[in-house]
Motif scaffolding. Structure first.
Motif, PDB file in Angstrom:
ATOM      1  N   UNK A 175       0.904  -1.122   0.015  1.00 46.76           N
ATOM      2  CA  UNK A 175      -0.185  -0.092  -0.118  1.00 46.76           C
ATOM      3  C   UNK A 175       0.714   1.346   0.092  1.00 46.76           C
ATOM      4  N   UNK A 176       2.180   1.091  -0.071  1.00 50.62           N
ATOM      5  CA  UNK A 176       3.076   2.285  -0.314  1.00 50.62           C
ATOM      6  C   UNK A 176       3.481   2.797   0.928  1.00 50.62           C
ATOM      7  N   UNK A 177       3.205   2.115   2.204  1.00 48.76           N
ATOM      8  CA  UNK A 177       3.732   2.728   3.532  1.00 48.76           C
ATOM      9  C   UNK A 177       5.239   2.003   3.511  1.00 48.76           C
ATOM     10  N   UNK A 178       6.173   2.825   4.327  1.00 43.23           N
ATOM     11  CA  UNK A 178       7.453   2.230   4.403  1.00 43.23           C
ATOM     12  C   UNK A 178       7.749   1.614   6.016  1.00 43.23           C
ATOM     13  N   UNK A 179       8.840   0.673   5.814  1.00 41.38           N
ATOM     14  CA  UNK A 179       9.039   0.139   7.243  1.00 41.38           C
ATOM     15  C   UNK A 179      10.425  -0.043   7.230  1.00 41.38           C
ATOM     16  N   UNK A 180      11.195   0.277   8.400  1.00 41.50           N
ATOM     17  CA  UNK A 180      12.501   0.078   8.495  1.00 41.50           C
ATOM     18  C   UNK A 180      12.882  -0.643   9.743  1.00 41.50           C
ATOM     19  N   UNK A 181      14.015  -1.544   9.902  1.00 40.84           N
ATOM     20  CA  UNK A 181      14.213  -2.545  10.875  1.00 40.84           C
ATOM     21  C   UNK A 181      15.630  -2.441  11.035  1.00 40.84           C
TER      22      UNK A 181
END
Length: 142
Positions: free
Chosen positions: A92-98
């Motif tokens: 859906x275009x949302x960003x995630x970083x780990x």
């Protein structure tokens, strides 16, 4: 209602009592993902595929154990640095970083994600934290 761009990212974290190599394997290998990728015991992850490299794709099916509902959670990796960090964009275009920070036999995992606008922020934080807590529990037990 505001759009996703105006909602502040949410950050959750856990310290896993395991070395970075084990944490990385449990985070990325499908046979491990299916063991921890759920927020509560009445859910499970019957399917996972993962290609953890920049440009690679992943997909995990999350499903209610009673068969009443399921959905696929997936995206494309923007950047993968082995034993250090992962960044991806959800479908859906949302960003995630780990970010994974090794400290001997402990590894700190800090996950930051863009919230969606359908559910309350605290519900989203709680759900993602529950999944991260399941990851910690699984990784420490294998």
């Amino acid at each position: 209602m505001s759009d996703n761009k105006t909602l502040a990212p949410i950050t959750i974290e856990a310290v896993v009592n395991a070395p970075i190599e084990k944490v990385w394997a449990c985070w990325n290998e499908p046979e491990h993902i299916t063991q921890w990728c759920h927020a509560s015991d009445d859910w499970h992850a019957p399917f996972a595929e993962n290609d953890p490299k920049t440009g690679g794709k992943f997909k995990t099916t999350m499903a209610a154990r009673d068969g009443s509902f399921s959905f696929d959670f997936g995206g494309i990796y923007d950047e993968v640095k082995t034993h250090e960090s992962i960044a991806y964009t959800m479908e859906d275009g949302r960003k995630v970083s780990i970010v994974f920070t090794a400290d001997g036999n402990k590894t700190k995992v800090i996950e930051t994600f863009d919230p969606e606008k359908e559910n309350p922020i605290e519900m989203q934080r709680g759900g993602w934290q529950a999944i991260l807590d399941n990851f910690k529990k699984h990784t420490e037990s294998v």
